[in-house]
Design an enzyme around this catalytic site. Structure first.
Site: not given
Length: 253
Positions: A152, A154
């Site tokens: 998430y 990233a």
């Protein structure tokens, strides 16, 4: 005095719940002629649309080419010009590294990254130029990630990157691009990860103790930042990531 979005057409993805619903209602109440809202669950879109006659539900999965075309067709049906595009559709998944699987990773990245990329490309010919505005709902996790959320975080770091990239690329067309990066917000995202309502509220209560201002946000507290960044009154603001997290960043950096 005219309302800031009078005669404007706005499209909000993920408009059936949470921040998307609050943003759609805010644009409608500020005079938008049409606020198109997309989402996968028609019943939730209809619930949002019941809140204001300017809100138009467009059932569509905007992570797909078909969904992007449905959104574009809805804009064309209302004159063919889009003034504001709000990328709000997104998902959060708890992803402890040892439990991570390819399906979950792809789901998060396709929804949070690929979807906005495809939809923006599809709608770009319809976006008002000059004067159009794109606002992306990101997360403080994009620049201040925590444990068990690597995929998430990233994906939101990618959102921050393409927000700035689009702002540079579209500046010569007079189209502004900005993002809002909330901290913890009381939405259904946590229940979608398998928490009960009581467990989610317990999580919020625990998190509130780490937030300098002492609580998590409500969706209605994020929506004004979205409308503000979209407003012509802020015509010199582009390429910005605005963090709205009750001061959590300063407590954890």
């Amino acid at each position: 005095m005219s309302l800031p979005f009078a005669d404007r057409t706005v499209l909000v993805t993920g408009g059936g719940t949470g921040i998307g619903r609050a943003a759609a209602l805010a644009f409608a109440r500020q005079g938008a002629a049409a606020v198109l809202i997309t989402g996968r669950r028609k019943e939730r879109l209809d619930e949002t649309a019941a809140g204001h006659p300017a809100i138009v539900p467009v059932p569509a999965d905007v992570t797909t080419q078909e969904g992007s075309e449905a959104a574009a067709a809805a804009v064309r049906a209302r004159g063919g010009r889009l003034d504001v595009l709000v990328h709000n559709a997104g998902i959060f998944r708890f992803t402890p590294l040892g439990d991570l699987d390819a399906g979950t990773a792809r789901e998060v990245l396709e929804t949070n990254v690929v979807g906005p990329l495809l939809l923006t490309g599809r709608l770009l010919p319809l976006l008002r130029s000059p004067g159009g505005s794109i606002v992306v709902v990101s997360s403080r996790g994009g620049h201040n990630p925590g444990p068990n959320s690597s995929v998430y975080s990233a994906s939101k770091a990618a959102v921050h990157s393409f927000t700035r990239s689009w702002a540079a690329e579209l500046s010569d067309r007079g189209i502004r691009v900005n993002a809002v990066a909330p901290g913890f917000v009381r939405t259904e995202a946590y229940e979608a990860n398998g928490l009960s309502r009581e467990e989610a509220e317990g999580l919020f209560a625990g998190v509130a103790g780490t937030v300098p201002l002492g609580r998590v946000a409500e969706p209605e507290e994020i929506a004004p930042w979205i409308t503000m960044l979209a407003s012509a009154e802020h015509a010199l603001v582009t390429g910005q990531i605005v963090t709205v997290d009750g001061g959590l960043d300063i407590a954890t950096t």
